[in-house]
Each structure stands twice: as C-alpha cells, then as structure tokens.
Design a protein around this motif. Sequence first.
Motif, PDB file in Angstrom:
ATOM      1  N   SER A   1       0.810  -1.218   0.000  1.00 36.21           N
ATOM      2  CA  SER A   1       0.000   0.000   0.000  1.00 36.21           C
ATOM      3  C   SER A   1       0.850   1.277   0.000  1.00 36.21           C
ATOM      4  O   SER A   1       0.339   2.371   0.193  1.00 36.21           O
ATOM      5  CB  SER A   1      -0.931  -0.009   1.218  1.00 36.21           C
ATOM      6  OG  SER A   1      -0.208  -0.294   2.397  1.00 36.21           O
ATOM      7  N   HIS A   2       2.142   1.151  -0.211  1.00 35.79           N
ATOM      8  CA  HIS A   2       3.021   2.315  -0.243  1.00 35.79           C
ATOM      9  C   HIS A   2       2.706   3.171  -1.472  1.00 35.79           C
ATOM     10  O   HIS A   2       2.467   2.639  -2.546  1.00 35.79           O
ATOM     11  CB  HIS A   2       4.485   1.864  -0.280  1.00 35.79           C
ATOM     12  CG  HIS A   2       5.444   2.916   0.165  1.00 35.79           C
ATOM     13  ND1 HIS A   2       5.879   3.921  -0.650  1.00 35.79           N
ATOM     14  CD2 HIS A   2       6.035   3.123   1.354  1.00 35.79           C
ATOM     15  CE1 HIS A   2       6.717   4.696   0.010  1.00 35.79           C
ATOM     16  NE2 HIS A   2       6.822   4.235   1.244  1.00 35.79           N
ATOM     17  N   PRO A   3       2.717   4.516  -1.323  1.00 31.19           N
ATOM     18  CA  PRO A   3       2.406   5.380  -2.465  1.00 31.19           C
ATOM     19  C   PRO A   3       3.346   5.135  -3.650  1.00 31.19           C
ATOM     20  O   PRO A   3       4.511   4.775  -3.470  1.00 31.19           O
ATOM     21  CB  PRO A   3       2.620   6.798  -1.910  1.00 31.19           C
ATOM     22  CG  PRO A   3       2.534   6.660  -0.433  1.00 31.19           C
ATOM     23  CD  PRO A   3       2.987   5.277  -0.094  1.00 31.19           C
ATOM     24  N   ALA A   4       2.824   5.375  -4.833  1.00 32.69           N
ATOM     25  CA  ALA A   4       3.603   5.168  -6.061  1.00 32.69           C
ATOM     26  C   ALA A   4       4.689   6.227  -6.196  1.00 32.69           C
ATOM     27  O   ALA A   4       4.553   7.341  -5.696  1.00 32.69           O
ATOM     28  CB  ALA A   4       2.676   5.229  -7.269  1.00 32.69           C
ATOM     29  N   HIS A   5       5.774   5.852  -6.839  1.00 29.05           N
ATOM     30  CA  HIS A   5       6.803   6.821  -7.238  1.00 29.05           C
ATOM     31  C   HIS A   5       7.475   6.284  -8.495  1.00 29.05           C
ATOM     32  O   HIS A   5       7.811   5.105  -8.568  1.00 29.05           O
ATOM     33  CB  HIS A   5       7.825   7.057  -6.130  1.00 29.05           C
ATOM     34  CG  HIS A   5       8.620   8.308  -6.357  1.00 29.05           C
ATOM     35  ND1 HIS A   5       9.623   8.394  -7.292  1.00 29.05           N
ATOM     36  CD2 HIS A   5       8.518   9.532  -5.798  1.00 29.05           C
ATOM     37  CE1 HIS A   5      10.120   9.619  -7.281  1.00 29.05           C
ATOM     38  NE2 HIS A   5       9.467  10.336  -6.390  1.00 29.05           N
ATOM     39  N   SER A   6       7.677   7.152  -9.446  1.00 27.42           N
ATOM     40  CA  SER A   6       8.188   6.694 -10.742  1.00 27.42           C
ATOM     41  C   SER A   6       9.689   6.863 -10.883  1.00 27.42           C
ATOM     42  O   SER A   6      10.272   7.802 -10.344  1.00 27.42           O
ATOM     43  CB  SER A   6       7.544   7.502 -11.873  1.00 27.42           C
ATOM     44  OG  SER A   6       6.165   7.314 -11.865  1.00 27.42           O
ATOM     45  N   ALA A   7      10.255   5.972 -11.664  1.00 26.79           N
ATOM     46  CA  ALA A   7      11.616   6.168 -12.165  1.00 26.79           C
ATOM     47  C   ALA A   7      11.568   7.222 -13.261  1.00 26.79           C
ATOM     48  O   ALA A   7      10.491   7.651 -13.686  1.00 26.79           O
ATOM     49  CB  ALA A   7      12.153   4.855 -12.708  1.00 26.79           C
ATOM     50  N   GLU A   8      12.752   7.654 -13.725  1.00 28.50           N
ATOM     51  CA  GLU A   8      12.801   8.589 -14.857  1.00 28.50           C
ATOM     52  C   GLU A   8      12.957   7.839 -16.175  1.00 28.50           C
ATOM     53  O   GLU A   8      12.559   8.322 -17.233  1.00 28.50           O
ATOM     54  CB  GLU A   8      13.948   9.587 -14.654  1.00 28.50           C
ATOM     55  CG  GLU A   8      13.697  10.528 -13.467  1.00 28.50           C
ATOM     56  CD  GLU A   8      14.993  11.056 -12.876  1.00 28.50           C
ATOM     57  OE1 GLU A   8      15.640  11.901 -13.519  1.00 28.50           O
ATOM     58  OE2 GLU A   8      15.384  10.604 -11.767  1.00 28.50           O
ATOM     59  N   VAL A   9      13.553   6.659 -16.065  1.00 29.77           N
ATOM     60  CA  VAL A   9      13.733   5.851 -17.272  1.00 29.77           C
ATOM     61  C   VAL A   9      13.750   4.379 -16.865  1.00 29.77           C
ATOM     62  O   VAL A   9      14.203   4.045 -15.759  1.00 29.77           O
ATOM     63  CB  VAL A   9      15.037   6.240 -18.025  1.00 29.77           C
ATOM     64  CG1 VAL A   9      16.266   6.019 -17.144  1.00 29.77           C
ATOM     65  CG2 VAL A   9      15.201   5.476 -19.343  1.00 29.77           C
ATOM     66  N   ILE A  10      13.265   3.540 -17.744  1.00 34.24           N
ATOM     67  CA  ILE A  10      13.316   2.097 -17.507  1.00 34.24           C
ATOM     68  C   ILE A  10      14.194   1.461 -18.564  1.00 34.24           C
ATOM     69  O   ILE A  10      14.096   1.817 -19.751  1.00 34.24           O
ATOM     70  CB  ILE A  10      11.912   1.471 -17.582  1.00 34.24           C
ATOM     71  CG1 ILE A  10      10.994   2.164 -16.567  1.00 34.24           C
ATOM     72  CG2 ILE A  10      11.963  -0.036 -17.307  1.00 34.24           C
ATOM     73  CD1 ILE A  10       9.604   1.605 -16.540  1.00 34.24           C
ATOM     74  N   VAL A  11      15.064   0.546 -18.146  1.00 38.47           N
ATOM     75  CA  VAL A  11      15.844  -0.231 -19.118  1.00 38.47           C
ATOM     76  C   VAL A  11      15.557  -1.708 -18.896  1.00 38.47           C
ATOM     77  O   VAL A  11      15.334  -2.147 -17.769  1.00 38.47           O
ATOM     78  CB  VAL A  11      17.372   0.028 -19.012  1.00 38.47           C
ATOM     79  CG1 VAL A  11      17.685   1.479 -19.360  1.00 38.47           C
ATOM     80  CG2 VAL A  11      17.907  -0.318 -17.632  1.00 38.47           C
ATOM     81  N   TRP A  12      15.564  -2.442 -19.994  1.00 41.53           N
ATOM     82  CA  TRP A  12      15.377  -3.897 -19.950  1.00 41.53           C
ATOM     83  C   TRP A  12      16.640  -4.549 -20.505  1.00 41.53           C
ATOM     84  O   TRP A  12      16.702  -4.847 -21.714  1.00 41.53           O
ATOM     85  CB  TRP A  12      14.173  -4.305 -20.805  1.00 41.53           C
ATOM     86  CG  TRP A  12      12.839  -3.940 -20.240  1.00 41.53           C
ATOM     87  CD1 TRP A  12      12.061  -4.712 -19.429  1.00 41.53           C
ATOM     88  CD2 TRP A  12      12.082  -2.732 -20.459  1.00 41.53           C
ATOM     89  NE1 TRP A  12      10.878  -4.058 -19.126  1.00 41.53           N
ATOM     90  CE2 TRP A  12      10.864  -2.848 -19.742  1.00 41.53           C
ATOM     91  CE3 TRP A  12      12.333  -1.555 -21.194  1.00 41.53           C
ATOM     92  CZ2 TRP A  12       9.905  -1.840 -19.733  1.00 41.53           C
ATOM     93  CZ3 TRP A  12      11.363  -0.554 -21.181  1.00 41.53           C
ATOM     94  CH2 TRP A  12      10.166  -0.691 -20.463  1.00 41.53           C
TER      95      TRP A  12
END
Lengths: 460, 460
Positions: free
Chosen positions: B40-51
């Motif tokens: 239930s922790h609030p969302a926070h985004s990365a700036e970029v995703i790499v695979w």
Amino acid sequence: MPQFQPVTPAIVELLAEIVGSEHVSTRRADLDQHSRDQGSHPAHSAEVIVWPGEATQVARALALANQHQIPVTAWGAGTSIEANPIPLRGGILVSFARMDKVVELHADDFQVTVQPGIGYKDLNTYLARHGLFFPPDPGANASVGGMLANNAAGIRTVRYGATKDNVLRMQVVLADGRLITVGSRSVKQSAGYDLLHLFVGSEGTLGLITEATLKLTPIAQAIGAAVAPFETVDAAVEAVVALRAGGLEPAALELIDAFSAQMLAANNGLDLLAAPTLFVEFHAANAGALEYSLAAAQEICEEFGAIRFHATADAAERRTLWYARHHAYETMVRTHSGQQFFINDVAVPISAYATLLADIEAERASRGIAAYLLGHAGDGNIHVIFPFGNEDEYRQSQELNGLIVERALALGGTSTGEHGVGASKSRFMPAEHGPALDVMLTLKQALDPRGILNPGKIFP
Amino acid sequence: MPQFQPVTPAIVELLAEIVGSEHVSTRRADLDQHSRDQGSHPAHSAEVIVWPGEATQVARALALANQHQIPVTAWGAGTSIEANPIPLRGGILVSFARMDKVVELHADDFQVTVQPGIGYKDLNTYLARHGLFFPPDPGANASVGGMLANNAAGIRTVRYGATKDNVLRMQVVLADGRLITVGSRSVKQSAGYDLLHLFVGSEGTLGLITEATLKLTPIAQAIGAAVAPFETVDAAVEAVVALRAGGLEPAALELIDAFSAQMLAANNGLDLLAAPTLFVEFHAANAGALEYSLAAAQEICEEFGAIRFHATADAAERRTLWYARHHAYETMVRTHSGQQFFINDVAVPISAYATLLADIEAERASRGIAAYLLGHAGDGNIHVIFPFGNEDEYRQSQELNGLIVERALALGGTSTGEHGVGASKSRFMPAEHGPALDVMLTLKQALDPRGILNPGKIFP
C-alpha cells in the motif's frame, strides 16, 4: 601491511586490569601451547595470552588493542589444520577456554545459546539429555566458536548442513571493541543485511564471536547404517547421486578409496574389501521408515553394482560397521608411526566428483606417492591424506595439493570445503574468487581499518 | 543524503546504446507500471526504464549511473509488498523481465542456473519434468531475482528453508559496474567471507543479481496433507512444537485463526470449524513413510486436543483439504470487495508464538477492528491481514502493525520474517539491530559509496 606495535609491559598490565591478572600470561609454556594448530604450518607465538570470562572483557581488550594497533587472534580448541588460529604476527591471543558455558537452552525452540569456548562434543553430551543435538561434527572436540569462525562441517552435513546452516544469532565484538548482536532467534528474518553469515567463516578477521544461539535437531528415533563396496569409484559416485535423488536423505554418505579400505581392514582385522566403499547412515522417525530407507538404499547400491551390502538398524552393530570410517585417521597414525600427515580439503559439484577422484588417483600413481582418499561424498568433498616422513615427501604433498586445488576450481569447486583458509590456503583465494576477493578486502578494511584481527589469514 | 543527478536525454541516449533503443523507455505508461508494488506504499516513478538482455549490459548501465550519481532500482515481478522495488528517488529502473531464462540445468547436482527475471512458478513447471523443484514459495509468481534480493520464504520454509538456504552461487553487478561471482557450485565452501549471503536479502542496495545457481530438491514420491482445528491457539501451537520435536519434518505447518476459518468456510462452502486450524503437509520417500507420518501427526494433534483430524494421501483430496489455505487471500479480496489490505509480517521463536498471537488478538479486540491471522506456524511467522476502506482504518492498521512489531522484537523476534524491509519497515531497523545497524551502514558505504543503489530502502 599494518605497522603493528609490540605488547609492552604496560599493555600486559592494562589487560590484567580487564580480565584479572590470573587470566593473563606471557609464560613461554603458555605461548608455546597456543603457537600451532593440528596442521603442519610452522609455529608462531603470541606475545601475551588472555582468558576473558565475559564478552565485555573481550570488548575492552579489543578496544585497547585497536587503539595501540596490536594484532589479536582468537583461539578456540586449536583443532584446525590450516593455521587458522596461529598468531602469525604475535600480539594478543584471546583464548575462549574459560567462556565455555551453556548460557540457555530453549528446548521448545530447538535452540541453545552457548559461549564460544564450549566443545561441540561436550555440548552434544549435554543436549542428549533433552533429546536434541547440534549436527555439525568436524571431529576432535572443536570449540563451537572455532566451528563458527571456520564454518566447519563434517560427515552429517549432507543432511543437516554445515555450521553456517545451524546458527541463528551471535554476539560479536568488532575490532574497535563495539559489541553487536547479529541474526535473530526467529528462524526467519529478512530484516536487512545478513551480518550473521558475514561473521561465520570469517576466521576471526572481522570480529570475535562471544556468544551464539545454535539451531538444534531432535535426535532421530531410529538410526541405521550400511556399508557397500563397489568395483569402481565411478559406480560408487553414481550410487551417491541416486541415493540423494531418491529422496532418502541419508544423514551421512561417505566414501573411502580401495587403498584406504585395504589399510583399514588389515590394521583393524575388519571384513572390508580392497574396493571403493560407501558408508551410509540414515536417521528416521521410526523403525519402519528406517527399514524402508535401508531396503531402498540396498536396491540402489546393487543397481549401481555394489559388490555387497551390509546394513543394520542395531546401535552396536552400527558402531562395528562404521568402525573403519570413524577410526580411519587414528589407524593411519598408528600404521605410519613416526610420520606426519598433510590433509587436503577440496569440494566440487557431485557431477564432477568422479572426475576429480580419477585425476587425483592418476597424479598420485604417476608420482608413486602414498595417499589415502576419504570423502564426504554426499557433499562432493574429498580429503586426500598424505603421510610424510621428510622434507621431500612434504614438498611432494604440497605440490600435489596445489594441483588438486587447481583441478577442483576448474571443475567448479572450492579450495576448501570445510577447513577454512587460514594461512595455508590464502594463496588460492585469487583463483577461487577473482574480483570478489577485492570485495572481501573492502569489507575487511571497512570493519577492521587498522588490520588488527588475525592478520596473515585469508588474504594472500 | 546523496545529491542525485537527473536522467538527462543524453543519459537516455547512452542507456539506449548499452541495451538497445527498443529496450529503453521514458513513456508514462511504462513508468507508471513500475511505480508501485503490491503493497500500500504510495507510487513513485523512475525517470527511465531499461530492460537489459545480459549481465554485461547491467554492468555498463551501473557504471554509467555511478559515474553520474543517478539512482538505480532493480525490478523483478513487482510482487513485493514493502515498497522494496519502488524507485523512491527516481533515476533508472532496471527491469529483469527479459533476463528470464534457464541458463543450465545441473540435474545430477540438483542445481539450476537461471537469470533473475524468471518466475519461480515458471521455473518449477520446467523443473517438474526432471523430478526436481525449487522449494521457496512466496506466492504470486515472484521472480527468482526478487526472491533472492528479499530473501523471500513461504509455506515450505519449515522444511526446506528460505530463499537464502536454497542458493549456492550468484553473479552480481556492483554499484560501480564491477561484475563478480559469489558462492560456489560446490555445496560446501569455507573459502573466505560469505559474500553470497551478504547480497541475498540486501534488496538491491549492495548490488544487482544477474544470475543465480539454485539448490533444488527431488520432488517427493509421496505427498500428504492434514487439517486439524483446535479449541485454542495455545493448543494448536503446542501441537506445532510437538510435530517438530517428533522428527516428522512436516513440509508445511500453517495456522489460521478462528475468524479466518469462519470467513473461509462461509465464503467457499467449506467444512471448516470456526476454530484455530492447523494445515499440515508431509513429503515422504514412499507411501508407507507418508502413512506413518500422517498417523503420528494425528496422534500428536489429538493428544494436544484437536477437535478433529482430516488427512489424505490423495492429490485431489489434498487440494480440497488445503483449498481454504491456498485461497485465503483471494477469498478475503472477494469478501471485502472495494477494500484494500495491509499485510503485516513478523516472526518470533516458536516458544513465544502463542503469547504473540494472544497479544495481537487482545489489541485487535480492544480496538474493535477486523483482522485475519494467517501464520507459517512452523517458523513462528505470522501475517496479520487488515482490510481497510478509508484513511482512518488504514491509520489504525498502521498503529497496530507498529505495536505488533514492537511486541515481536520484545519476544526475541524480527520485524520481518519474509517480506523484507523496503521502505515500509526501515523505521523498525534501529530497534531490531541496535549498533549492528551501523555496521550495515558501514558495509553499504563501502560497497556503494555514492549511494545510488535503491536509495530510501532498509536504512531509516
């Protein structure tokens, strides 16, 4: 290399204030007694020995040593063989001989909290009254602290794991005298870094263990054993794999080579064939389950070409059946009177075990030197035991040891399965760990910046 | 707190050169999808995703991030619940979704080498064809990498251990991009510091796991199950201790409280009593051994006052018998439609388990809030599951969670048995570890001096 300071009379005086003057010694006899382990590494003495009575004394002694940059080496029972507790740079030797108590039994939790100086055999004598035991069994009467520091193992590791698998919580004194607790009496813990296992196996180079809570196992209701000789090592090892795949979970799964079997038979009047021989032990919840395991083991061994199969569920017969394995080293010593022994210790994935053993045998034969092979086959661990009577024979054993280690590493194994690195095996660490050795050194420098803890060990 | 740099278009470009432009994304939809886990922790985004597709790409990406002091957070399957993989400080999120292959099966060694992105359920489907399985079972289809990073566990830990007990060797990329191998395919190794277990459970704060060799177990020939309700939690816990002391080695030993049993019965039309209920599973080498275990378990449960005892050795019946346990969470979600759940996770020595459960029940009742208790009783691990529909109910669950953690620590336990620390539990670390937390921080600073790896986790 750290610039260590000598132990001055003033330091001895301060140590006496910490542990009591009757628990400090600079006498030659005491220093000599703590100058070598049971291996063949040359002796080296500490400058002073202290026998602390409690953890806070260890903490104060280490704070003092750190302040003056004096080496500190911990001593359990001195039963190691890679020079692990030899005070190579002198300084202070901390013997845990007085800290040998059971602190608390937690019977319902299958746990016991002990001081590090207690012998594991003494501990097991105590625990037997409660129907429990501490499974790792390195032989001799190693101290629990030493077993933890070296991550010792033994014949029952195939079922119960090494010492690292049988400890939950420790109290540790850091180089600067800080006293910390690592791990938890909860059998599950996912709360941050696993400091417990960082200190286990660190051979006194990161901290000194002053208390440990160990994981115990209920003593099995039914114990049985079997002995099976095979035509070839390959066949015996195939049987080992099958015994494990069958889910029988043997409590011990040992192999001796034909040369050892012959020697043990001849010198003990035992009915053993001159053939690679498996020794198996089973622990079961009841007699029926044990019977099943022994029958299944017989079927498997015979399928893989066992020449014969002797099994028993009787305690007295079991001791007779296992006599050769349990008395192997002592029989060697008797047979090679006047000689010393060098004991090698490598381990590989079981799929590479037969290859390793064949390579060892080929090298041994081509050099025409005597060696006994005794293995914890269930774990892929082998000890090659070289008797030697002179410098030349010793040198040959060292050469072959080096080749065996190289071979084990090439086969995906390790230079030491259970004896630790000490001083004798540090030269193999770069090959075994590659750049991970730099990480170990980084941790060492972070936790012991003045380099006082057991200098000369692990790192080449 | 580290002064992180933003992910500039130039950095995105460099990352695209490393992993290929089709494996880099700054799209909102992708960032959102990796901005929260199942907690239930609030969302926070990365700036970029790499695979990344291979370890060397991970190494190059980390070297770049370290050079520019950009945060890096690893992502497995996002099934954790303590915010463990949420990129709280933005930066680069490294998803292992493409690195999901079996690298090599070592069947004779009971080992498999895998990439970190593989789901453990997918892995077990693959392994079943070879008669083997990887025992830790945290639920959902957690990735193996995530399980290693969090030291996940599950219902079979009582017999087979947690993830940390089922891994032998890993390839790890350090903060500065160095690629190291820790541990060994040899099941025994006493060759220096146990780096393997330092990285296991470190939640991506010390390094990123790019490959792992796991320890496997042969699938048992015979599997059976039993369900036994008791009048009181105390009686059920006494039976748990006795079941373990009897050497029966249950493969699972679960407890649900009366409230949960009632809810599960009502919503699934199951024949369960509104009573604390044990769910037991046995793995045996053959049908006879299984029969013995089930009979012995019945005897023990009845001795400790089981109201009834249903057992089966049949696979289909077993699924029915365990339906309530296996579908507990999903039933709760259905029953509390429109509500969310907060899942607590603490563990104590089993001797303190009944006390802990009684304390939880008393606190819960005095506050008049609903909560389900589901426990891995054999390990002393309990999950208190709080449904909540508004801020006030959530706040209440957090308050009670804090009290439960405090109580678990006071009873010699841990604030997290298997879910890890993440961001949600870091505030409990000082109380759990005392001065040992400083040592963890020292190690963190030694291995990740610029603080780029998963910032905001583990440490308060």
